[in-house]
Design an enzyme around this catalytic site. Structure first.
Site, PDB file in Angstrom:
ATOM      1  N   PHE A 133      -1.939  38.988 -12.257  1.00  0.00           N
ATOM      2  CA  PHE A 133      -3.026  38.304 -11.539  1.00  0.00           C
ATOM      3  C   PHE A 133      -2.479  37.276 -10.543  1.00  0.00           C
ATOM      4  O   PHE A 133      -2.779  37.314  -9.351  1.00  0.00           O
ATOM      5  CB  PHE A 133      -3.961  37.691 -12.585  1.00  0.00           C
ATOM      6  N   ILE A 134      -1.607  36.405 -11.023  1.00  0.00           N
ATOM      7  CA  ILE A 134      -1.124  35.337 -10.145  1.00  0.00           C
ATOM      8  C   ILE A 134      -0.093  35.890  -9.156  1.00  0.00           C
ATOM      9  O   ILE A 134      -0.150  35.596  -7.960  1.00  0.00           O
ATOM     10  CB  ILE A 134      -0.554  34.171 -10.986  1.00  0.00           C
ATOM     11  N   ASP A 143      15.618  43.328 -18.413  1.00  0.00           N
ATOM     12  CA  ASP A 143      16.869  44.091 -18.281  1.00  0.00           C
ATOM     13  C   ASP A 143      17.815  43.332 -17.357  1.00  0.00           C
ATOM     14  O   ASP A 143      17.573  43.224 -16.149  1.00  0.00           O
ATOM     15  CB  ASP A 143      16.525  45.480 -17.719  1.00  0.00           C
ATOM     16  N   PRO A 144      18.922  42.768 -17.901  1.00  0.00           N
ATOM     17  CA  PRO A 144      19.817  41.926 -17.094  1.00  0.00           C
ATOM     18  C   PRO A 144      20.355  42.655 -15.855  1.00  0.00           C
ATOM     19  O   PRO A 144      20.429  42.052 -14.779  1.00  0.00           O
ATOM     20  CB  PRO A 144      20.952  41.584 -18.062  1.00  0.00           C
ATOM     21  N   TYR A 194       1.770  31.165 -27.733  1.00  0.00           N
ATOM     22  CA  TYR A 194       1.927  31.181 -26.281  1.00  0.00           C
ATOM     23  C   TYR A 194       2.495  29.850 -25.794  1.00  0.00           C
ATOM     24  O   TYR A 194       3.421  29.818 -24.976  1.00  0.00           O
ATOM     25  CB  TYR A 194       0.556  31.460 -25.653  1.00  0.00           C
ATOM     26  N   LYS A 251       6.006  29.255 -23.920  1.00  0.00           N
ATOM     27  CA  LYS A 251       6.100  28.610 -22.615  1.00  0.00           C
ATOM     28  C   LYS A 251       7.043  27.408 -22.678  1.00  0.00           C
ATOM     29  O   LYS A 251       7.793  27.138 -21.734  1.00  0.00           O
ATOM     30  CB  LYS A 251       4.706  28.176 -22.134  1.00  0.00           C
TER      31      LYS A 251
END
Lengths: 343, 568
Positions: free
Chosen positions: A20-21, A59-60, A132, A136
């Site tokens: 979304f962002i 995935d590095p 969450y 964060k």
């Protein structure tokens, strides 16, 4: 506005560009003459006129490839809590080698946990933190660790990001209001509704990419004078035409959060296991019910003073939200244009 | 924060900038409005969070004529939230004419203008949770409300004025958590103020004496005191505080406890409508509030005919009379014992139920079972279970047959009064004795208003309005319900000077520098409107006034807070 005149636009990797962002950000970046967005997502989804790169953020090797030739990055990765932490670690590790000049990291007001009152960026978290919120917090720690090693970053803690494209704070709320399952909540809706209009957050990200004052800082990004939840719900419902607005009792809300929400969660798992493509009704989770009672107000003075950020009025934000919700309902899935921002 | 007065150490002196006595609609509004003012507020409430019989019994008193006035412990609640814990939620603003000195109404006129109160109505409407401050049927809802009687546009009445309904909001239940969170507000429950101690010169209140039913006692010193204990208890406390002021505080001119008003109210007449489309129920505004039209006597008509303020509402026929043949109404009649005293009073009819009446109600129920079942389903869904409650019984009578609810102004009459009885309560405080009177003008307001409406109904051709034979004596009809429940008005009226009022336009008691009164006790006249909305608006106005008057903060308590209280 950039501090320095650049001859070639800076390449900005948006990690989580289909979210979304991220999606809204990529479109806004494309309009900035000094910035050139590169949209990174698990599968490179073409967006008209925008460079896309396939990159599994956990995935590095993929991340190292994606960062090649990148000047600036924005971490908009969503997903489950563990993936969010892993992606941030991978991003910071890859950035140690790539010569990334600046990272804007999206965190959340969830890092404050159960804090109440006027909360500025130095306020410590009040336990308990949601999963969450804890994730964060860990991503913030990883970013700061990278900074100690020489990286340059700004961290943004938005409130409830609403507006066109926001499933969580606009689409879901609109469906619940129309179903009469949300409305005027009385004492259960007296908590502060720290809204962040999507385009205000996008503007904050772009400012942090270009203004040197932002480096090393953390910013709350939300309305300076937020409504309470009842006011947001009632004004949004009126704008949606979801009237007359229901007054919900504490009993109804407890039934929703303690009985219906777990049942819906189980049903959702069941339909996933059975591979049924059923759209489940939205749940009013205990955490949502708790948030609507929480008396926490984000202090946004720092962002206002240091970055000079303004904000979109609630009326404007709600009107834009209603256009988006109605557009979706009308089967118009085409992407909405960036709304012109109120000054 | 909310604490318990029973935990306060004996003989402690608590201090605050503002001491509010009474935690009902007015007191809670004051505390809420002052919570971010920087002033420390101590709110003393006699009751607790639940009803408590010994506390409620402190309201017991004497009534001169029990047919005219309910017992003094009815229609009011001595507990946190006050009578908002039982109110019906009807919200109506006062009208501009209510503030005027009307030559035909002795002692009428407020010392403050309508606008000074009206500017607080929108915020008051929000606090009582009655939605937007819009009392016009044409705009209260998108597209306007449905007409009450299609094609009926009377001259002497305004049919576009409405009443809106609160949830009804219990102020304690709704706002308790806001007060708990407010650091500058301290609510003490179970705190009975038994005396206001005036300083030796009488010019200010030095402290309040507080007692608890379990034997505790302490004092409260404050810069300013506000008494917000309702229209009966306010004069009681002031009259009983009579050591410095021999006749009671604020009673130098013998006005305290006098001009006691309620409303004249009841149900009257039979309105037979031809085929006019009728809607006598509620509309819901977008904000969810229930709204209902009323038939209001215009200001011009009040002037022209020399009447008090008056409204009618379209109503179903009188419930106790089984002649309505409506199952739902009979069901209510038969279930009257399940209805609280406050709301069941009007179901008792004119005498005890005889077997014949009872049987006829059962007959109605049997012949109209679906009407009763539909009503019951709707009631349970939209009233019993709903958080915003359907406000009242709305039943469409089987014929186009209605009665009229009237709710009229009672004019201020010095002989109508509350005074102290010889009997005392467990604290030794004199109980009250109520001598409620009404005036011939009150009766004339209803009678003439009815006659005017009858004429307009006849002229419009929509039907006919008549008095039932036994209603020929309107005075008996007005008297039947007596002092209409719960509206206790005028016992410490506002005036221009101490010759005409107990308090000034700000609610300050004349001659006492730091004592204010809130609530309907200070209304000089009663209007047609139910008082709560105006009580809240005036409390908001008082909060702003107190804030502007306040001086520099002083310590909240003479002892550290931790010593005197360890939580609620």
């Amino acid at each position: 506005m950039p501090d320095t005149v650049q001859f070639a636009p800076a390449r900005v990797l948006v990690v989580g560009a289909t979210g979304f962002i991220g999606h809204r950000l990529v479109q806004a970046l494309a309009r900035e003459p000094s910035l050139l967005p590169v949209a990174a997502s698990r599968r490179a989804v073409p967006i008209a006129g925008i460079e896309a790169v396939a990159c599994d953020a956990t995935d590095p090797a993929a991340m190292t490839r994606a960062l090649a030739g990148i000047d600036l990055a924005v971490n908009c990765v969503a997903g489950n809590d563990a993936a969010m932490v892993t992606a941030t670690r991978v991003l910071c590790d890859a950035a140690r080698r790539s010569g990334l000049r600046r990272l804007v990291h999206l965190s959340s007001m969830a890092v404050y946990g159960d804090a109440t009152g006027l909360v500025d960026e130095r306020t410590p978290a009040t336990p308990p933190l949601s999963g969450y919120g804890a994730a964060k917090q860990e991503t913030e720690r990883l970013v700061r660790e990278w900074e100690q090693d020489g990286g340059r970053a700004a961290i943004l803690r938005p409130g409830c990001v609403y507006g066109p494209g926001s499933e969580q704070w606009t689409g879901r709320i609109a469906r619940l209001l129309r179903a009469g399952r949300l409305g005027d909540l009385g004492p259960d809706g007296d908590g502060v509704c720290n809204l962040t209009f999507i385009d205000d957050l996008v503007a904050a990200i772009i400012t942090c990419l270009t203004r040197d004052e932002a480096v090393g800082e953390t910013f709350n990004i939300a309305m300076a004078d937020p409504p309470d939840w009842n006011a947001y719900l009632v004004r949004f419902a009126r704008a949606l035409g979801a009237t007359p607005i229901n007054r919900l009792s504490g009993r109804q809300l407890r039934l929703e959060s303690k009985l219906a929400a777990p049942a819906l969660k189980l049903a959702a798992i069941g339909t996933r296991v059975a591979r049924l493509s059923v759209r489940m009704p939205d749940a009013i989770t205990p955490s949502l019910a708790g948030l609507m009672r929480q008396d926490i107000r984000l202090d946004v003075n720092k962002a206002a003073h240091l970055l000079g950020l303004g904000e979109t009025s609630l009326d404007w934000g709600i009107a834009a939200s209603v256009r988006w919700v109605d557009g979706k309902r009308g089967g118009n899935t085409a992407d909405t244009l960036m709304e012109t921002r109120a000054s | 924060m909310i604490g318990d007065a029973r935990r306060i150490v004996r003989d402690t002196v608590l201090t605050a900038e503002i001491c509010v006595i009474g935690g009902g609609a007015a007191g809670i509004t004051l505390a809420l409005a002052l919570r971010n003012s920087g002033l420390r507020v101590l709110l003393l409430e006699s009751g607790g969070l639940q009803e408590h019989a010994p506390t409620q019994a402190l309201y017991e008193g004497e009534v001169e004529d029990e047919l005219l006035h309910s017992p003094t412990d009815k229609y009011r609640q001595r507990r946190f939230g006050g009578s908002t814990t039982i109110w019906g939620g009807r919200c109506v603003p006062f009208d501009p004419i209510d503030f005027d000195a009307r030559p035909w109404i002795p002692n009428s006129g407020w010392p403050i203008a309508y606008d000074t109160v009206a500017r607080w109505y929108p915020a008051a409407n929000e606090l009582v949770e009655a939605g937007a401050f819009d009392y016009d049927a044409r705009t209260a809802r998108n597209g306007g409300m449905q007409p009450m009687i299609e094609g009926f546009a009377p001259q002497e009445f305004d049919v576009d004025r409405i009443e809106r309904f609160s949830c009804p909001t219990d102020f304690a239940g709704r706002y308790r958590h806001r007060l708990e969170r407010a650091e500058s507000i301290r609510v003490l429950l179970h705190a009975n103020v038994t005396k206001l101690q005036a300083a030796r010169d009488g010019g200010r209140i030095s402290h309040a004496e507080v007692r608890t039913l379990d034997g505790g006692q302490f004092r409260v010193q404050a810069d300013q005191f506000v008494v917000a204990t309702g229209g009966l208890e306010t004069p009681r406390l002031l009259l009983a505080s009579n050591d410095v002021h021999a006749d009671g505080i604020g009673n130098a001119h013998d006005l305290l406890g006098r001009t006691y008003m309620c409303h004249v109210a009841g149900t009257l007449g039979t309105l037979r409508l031809n085929d006019a489309k009728v809607w006598h129920g509620y509309d819901r505004a977008e904000d969810g509030t229930y709204c209902r039209r009323r038939i209001a006597l215009t200001e011009e008509a009040q002037h022209a005919h020399g009447l008090g303020n008056l409204v009618f509402r379209l109503h179903h026929p009188r419930i106790p009379d089984p002649a309505h043949r409506t199952g739902a109404l009979s069901a209510i009649y038969l279930a009257k014992h399940l209805i609280s005293y406050e709301y069941g009073k009007r179901l008792t009819g004119d005498g005890p139920t005889n077997a014949r009446t009872w049987l006829r109600h059962v007959g109605n129920l049997v012949t109209d079972p679906f009407g009763a079942a539909d009503f019951l389903t709707h009631w349970v869904r939209h009233r019993t279970l709903a958080a915003r409650k359907f406000p009242s019984v709305i039943i469409r009578p089987r014929a186009n047959l209605f009665s009229l609810d009237f709710h009229g102004e009672q004019v201020p009459l010095p002989e109508s009064r509350v005074h102290l009885a010889a009997a005392t309560d467990p604290f030794g405080m004199p109980r009250i004795r109520v001598d409620w009177r009404y005036s011939p003008l009150d009766v004339r307001t209803v009678a003439t208003g009815f006659a005017l409406l009858r004429q307009e109904v006849a002229e419009s051709g929509i039907g006919s309005l008549s008095l039932d034979p036994h209603e020929a004596d309107i005075e008996a009809m007005v008297r039947r319900d007596g002092a209409y429940g719960g509206h206790h008005i005028g016992t410490a009226r506002m005036g221009d000077s101490e010759a005409t009022g107990v308090v000034d336009g700000n609610g300050r008691v004349f001659g006492v520098n730091n004592l204010f009164l809130a609530g309907s006790a200070i209304f000089p006249t009663s209007s047609q409107a139910n008082p709560t909305l105006t009580i809240v608006a005036l409390a908001l106005r008082l909060a702003a006034h107190l804030q502007s008057r306040a001086t520099t903060p002083v310590d909240l308590t003479t002892r550290p807070a931790t010593l005197v209280e360890s939580g609620a």
